[in-house]
Design a protein around this motif. Structure first.
Motif, PDB file in Angstrom:
ATOM      1  N   ARG A  24      11.260  12.134   3.883  1.00 46.40           N
ATOM      2  CA  ARG A  24      11.416  12.462   5.332  1.00 46.40           C
ATOM      3  C   ARG A  24      11.221  12.053   5.971  1.00 46.40           C
ATOM      4  O   ARG A  24       9.634  12.002   6.116  1.00 46.40           O
ATOM      5  CB  ARG A  24      11.468  14.439   5.373  1.00 46.40           C
ATOM      6  N   ARG A  25      11.098  11.889   6.949  1.00 48.97           N
ATOM      7  CA  ARG A  25      10.566  10.960   8.440  1.00 48.97           C
ATOM      8  C   ARG A  25       9.315  11.793   8.870  1.00 48.97           C
ATOM      9  O   ARG A  25       7.779  11.545   8.875  1.00 48.97           O
ATOM     10  CB  ARG A  25      11.291  10.984   9.245  1.00 48.97           C
ATOM     11  N   SER A  26       9.676  13.203   8.670  1.00 47.86           N
ATOM     12  CA  SER A  26       8.622  14.072   8.631  1.00 47.86           C
ATOM     13  C   SER A  26       7.312  13.779   8.087  1.00 47.86           C
ATOM     14  O   SER A  26       6.158  14.432   8.638  1.00 47.86           O
ATOM     15  CB  SER A  26       8.948  15.742   9.150  1.00 47.86           C
ATOM     16  N   ALA A  27       7.524  13.484   6.333  1.00 43.64           N
ATOM     17  CA  ALA A  27       5.756  13.841   5.892  1.00 43.64           C
ATOM     18  C   ALA A  27       5.968  12.269   5.761  1.00 43.64           C
ATOM     19  O   ALA A  27       4.605  12.261   5.693  1.00 43.64           O
ATOM     20  CB  ALA A  27       7.282  14.139   4.786  1.00 43.64           C
ATOM     21  N   TRP A  28       6.893  11.441   6.335  1.00 43.05           N
ATOM     22  CA  TRP A  28       5.515  10.434   6.889  1.00 43.05           C
ATOM     23  C   TRP A  28       4.650  10.701   7.758  1.00 43.05           C
ATOM     24  O   TRP A  28       3.661   9.910   7.533  1.00 43.05           O
ATOM     25  CB  TRP A  28       6.355   9.209   6.974  1.00 43.05           C
ATOM     26  N   TYR A  29       5.083  11.134   9.282  1.00 41.96           N
ATOM     27  CA  TYR A  29       4.690  11.259  10.262  1.00 41.96           C
ATOM     28  C   TYR A  29       3.333  12.003   9.931  1.00 41.96           C
ATOM     29  O   TYR A  29       2.369  11.790  10.686  1.00 41.96           O
ATOM     30  CB  TYR A  29       5.819  12.067  11.280  1.00 41.96           C
ATOM     31  N   GLY A  53       1.279  -1.163  -0.065  1.00 43.35           N
ATOM     32  CA  GLY A  53      -0.445  -0.200   0.451  1.00 43.35           C
ATOM     33  C   GLY A  53       0.749   1.001  -0.173  1.00 43.35           C
ATOM     34  O   GLY A  53       2.005   1.622  -0.026  1.00 43.35           O
ATOM     35  N   ASN A  54      -0.264   2.428  -0.118  1.00 44.25           N
ATOM     36  CA  ASN A  54       0.954   3.701   0.050  1.00 44.25           C
ATOM     37  C   ASN A  54       1.762   4.236   1.298  1.00 44.25           C
ATOM     38  O   ASN A  54       2.820   4.871   1.437  1.00 44.25           O
ATOM     39  CB  ASN A  54      -0.176   5.001  -1.113  1.00 44.25           C
ATOM     40  N   HIS A  55       1.210   3.774   2.099  1.00 44.07           N
ATOM     41  CA  HIS A  55       1.803   4.046   3.699  1.00 44.07           C
ATOM     42  C   HIS A  55       2.898   2.525   3.769  1.00 44.07           C
ATOM     43  O   HIS A  55       4.054   3.485   4.179  1.00 44.07           O
ATOM     44  CB  HIS A  55       0.218   3.574   4.689  1.00 44.07           C
ATOM     45  N   GLU A  56       3.177   1.498   3.370  1.00 46.45           N
ATOM     46  CA  GLU A  56       3.781   0.541   3.379  1.00 46.45           C
ATOM     47  C   GLU A  56       5.335   1.291   2.378  1.00 46.45           C
ATOM     48  O   GLU A  56       6.004   1.189   2.171  1.00 46.45           O
ATOM     49  CB  GLU A  56       4.099  -0.538   2.846  1.00 46.45           C
ATOM     50  N   GLU A  57       4.845   1.858   1.579  1.00 46.14           N
ATOM     51  CA  GLU A  57       5.700   2.628   0.570  1.00 46.14           C
ATOM     52  C   GLU A  57       5.859   3.977   1.174  1.00 46.14           C
ATOM     53  O   GLU A  57       7.218   4.114   0.816  1.00 46.14           O
ATOM     54  CB  GLU A  57       4.939   3.135  -0.772  1.00 46.14           C
ATOM     55  N   ALA A  58       5.264   4.657   1.998  1.00 50.01           N
ATOM     56  CA  ALA A  58       5.964   5.286   2.393  1.00 50.01           C
ATOM     57  C   ALA A  58       7.103   4.871   3.397  1.00 50.01           C
ATOM     58  O   ALA A  58       8.287   5.336   3.411  1.00 50.01           O
ATOM     59  CB  ALA A  58       4.714   6.567   3.002  1.00 50.01           C
ATOM     60  N   LEU A  59       7.044   4.050   4.426  1.00 53.79           N
ATOM     61  CA  LEU A  59       7.353   4.000   4.915  1.00 53.79           C
ATOM     62  C   LEU A  59       9.264   2.932   4.691  1.00 53.79           C
ATOM     63  O   LEU A  59      10.076   3.636   4.600  1.00 53.79           O
ATOM     64  CB  LEU A  59       7.564   2.566   5.505  1.00 53.79           C
ATOM     65  N   CYS A  60       9.096   2.112   3.238  1.00 53.86           N
ATOM     66  CA  CYS A  60      10.477   2.193   2.071  1.00 53.86           C
ATOM     67  C   CYS A  60      11.233   2.953   2.152  1.00 53.86           C
ATOM     68  O   CYS A  60      12.086   3.643   2.267  1.00 53.86           O
ATOM     69  CB  CYS A  60       9.605   1.321   1.246  1.00 53.86           C
ATOM     70  N   LEU A  61      10.163   3.964   1.788  1.00 53.58           N
ATOM     71  CA  LEU A  61      11.419   5.599   1.546  1.00 53.58           C
ATOM     72  C   LEU A  61      12.371   6.466   1.933  1.00 53.58           C
ATOM     73  O   LEU A  61      12.960   6.928   2.058  1.00 53.58           O
ATOM     74  CB  LEU A  61       9.433   6.532   0.557  1.00 53.58           C
ATOM     75  N   LEU A 105       8.808  -6.005   3.326  1.00 55.92           N
ATOM     76  CA  LEU A 105       8.190  -5.281   2.658  1.00 55.92           C
ATOM     77  C   LEU A 105       8.230  -5.181   1.568  1.00 55.92           C
ATOM     78  O   LEU A 105       7.411  -4.682   0.541  1.00 55.92           O
ATOM     79  CB  LEU A 105       7.551  -3.129   3.280  1.00 55.92           C
ATOM     80  N   ARG A 106       9.116  -4.545   0.774  1.00 60.22           N
ATOM     81  CA  ARG A 106      10.139  -4.449  -0.677  1.00 60.22           C
ATOM     82  C   ARG A 106       9.745  -6.191  -1.201  1.00 60.22           C
ATOM     83  O   ARG A 106       9.586  -6.223  -2.902  1.00 60.22           O
ATOM     84  CB  ARG A 106      11.234  -4.030  -0.996  1.00 60.22           C
ATOM     85  N   THR A 107       9.467  -6.989  -0.474  1.00 63.62           N
ATOM     86  CA  THR A 107       9.028  -7.952  -1.322  1.00 63.62           C
ATOM     87  C   THR A 107       7.702  -8.539  -1.864  1.00 63.62           C
ATOM     88  O   THR A 107       7.207  -9.368  -1.983  1.00 63.62           O
ATOM     89  CB  THR A 107       9.265  -9.844  -0.164  1.00 63.62           C
ATOM     90  N   LEU A 108       7.154  -7.752  -1.034  1.00 65.61           N
ATOM     91  CA  LEU A 108       5.363  -7.701  -1.214  1.00 65.61           C
ATOM     92  C   LEU A 108       5.591  -6.924  -2.616  1.00 65.61           C
ATOM     93  O   LEU A 108       5.527  -6.176  -3.312  1.00 65.61           O
ATOM     94  CB  LEU A 108       4.394  -6.396  -0.393  1.00 65.61           C
ATOM     95  N   PRO A 109       3.995  -7.682  -3.297  1.00 64.71           N
ATOM     96  CA  PRO A 109       4.369  -7.251  -5.304  1.00 64.71           C
ATOM     97  C   PRO A 109       2.877  -6.336  -4.509  1.00 64.71           C
ATOM     98  O   PRO A 109       2.123  -5.514  -3.516  1.00 64.71           O
ATOM     99  CB  PRO A 109       2.923  -8.540  -5.412  1.00 64.71           C
ATOM    100  N   LEU A 110       2.760  -5.607  -6.462  1.00 65.32           N
ATOM    101  CA  LEU A 110       1.861  -4.428  -6.183  1.00 65.32           C
ATOM    102  C   LEU A 110       0.262  -5.250  -6.363  1.00 65.32           C
ATOM    103  O   LEU A 110      -0.891  -4.440  -5.996  1.00 65.32           O
ATOM    104  CB  LEU A 110       2.283  -3.921  -7.761  1.00 65.32           C
ATOM    105  N   VAL A 111       0.229  -6.547  -6.963  1.00 65.95           N
ATOM    106  CA  VAL A 111      -0.899  -7.079  -7.365  1.00 65.95           C
ATOM    107  C   VAL A 111      -1.252  -8.754  -7.614  1.00 65.95           C
ATOM    108  O   VAL A 111       0.078  -8.909  -7.419  1.00 65.95           O
ATOM    109  CB  VAL A 111      -0.688  -6.595  -8.893  1.00 65.95           C
TER     110      VAL A 111
END
Length: 247
Positions: free
Chosen positions: A96-101, A81-89, A123-129
């Motif tokens: 930045r951590r503040s943007a994710w927070y 999901g986009n929130h997992e994507e944010a953690l990875c980024l 999380l990077r092992t998870l598929p998109l679909v």
């Protein structure tokens, strides 16, 4: 030799479940107690049933780390999901951590970088679909939205714009996406945009009902059926969900 795409597929295929039932859960957002309650309600059998997730396991709710632990359950099959994507980024130094927070990731303020990095690697092992079954019994699971048919989805040949749409898109939910662009797309379960109730737009079935919100709830639906179950975190806790065990 294995390639990265073989180890971490963009599109993951699953055979039809001939032994049990398949369920799909909406955006969990750290509301694991609500999930415990719903798994009891549907009499989930981890020996033969499967639970697919439209992503956004983390952020906003109070149990993000418990939600991340679900990834290793043999009956649990999430997409990114986009929130997992944010953690990875954040872990990869792109965000930045503040943007994710500001997106709800503040539960991780005390997490050391090494712990965050370990979560990001997983999380990077998870598929998109995820594609389940074939023919008239086929359904797809992804986070936000996709425009195209099953063949285009199966290819996994997503440019950056399509990838961003899979994670962040809201054209369908906001009424600006053309459903005819989904001709030939099997029923596709998604989340990302909270709805008051499960709703279908084009080929997509939106099952995020805002579990983290004060007036929201977590929803689980049995795939390709009209059956669905929902519960708020408060109701689940009132029923003793915090003392229930996960399969």
């Amino acid at each position: 030799m294995n390639t990265r795409s073989e180890i971490y597929p963009i599109v993951c295929r699953h055979a039809a479940n001939t032994a049990g039932r398949d369920f799909v859960v909406g955006d969990l957002h750290g509301c694991v107690d609500a999930l415990r309650y719903l798994l009891r309600e549907i009499v989930f059998d981890p020996e033969c049933d499967r639970l697919f997730s439209v992503g956004d396991l983390i952020d906003r709710g109070s149990q993000s780390e418990e939600a991340l632990a679900l990834i290793d359950k043999p009956w649990f099959f999430p997409v990114l999901g986009n929130h997992e994507e944010a953690l990875c980024l954040v872990s990869e130094g792109v965000m930045r951590r503040s943007a994710w927070y500001s997106l709800g990731g503040d539960w991780a303020q005390a997490l050391p970088d090494r712990v965050l990095a370990a979560y990001a690697r997983r999380l990077r092992t998870l598929p998109l679909v995820r594609v389940i079954g074939s023919g008239p019994r086929r359904f797809n699971v992804l986070h936000a939205e996709f425009f195209g048919d099953d063949a285009a989805l199966d290819s996994g040949l997503f440019n950056e714009r399509v990838r961003q749409q899979l994670l962040w898109g809201r054209e369908l939910a906001l009424g600006s996406g053309h459903v005819e662009r989904q001709k030939g797309l099997s029923p596709t379960y998604c989340g990302h945009t909270p709805m008051r109730e499960i709703g279908r737009i084009g080929a997509q079935i939106f099952i995020d009902t805002g579990a983290f919100a004060a007036t929201g709830k977590l929803t689980v639906t049995e795939a390709l059926t009209p059956r669905a179950w929902s519960v708020s975190v408060d109701q689940a806790l009132a029923e003793g969900a915090d003392e229930m065990s996960l399969p």
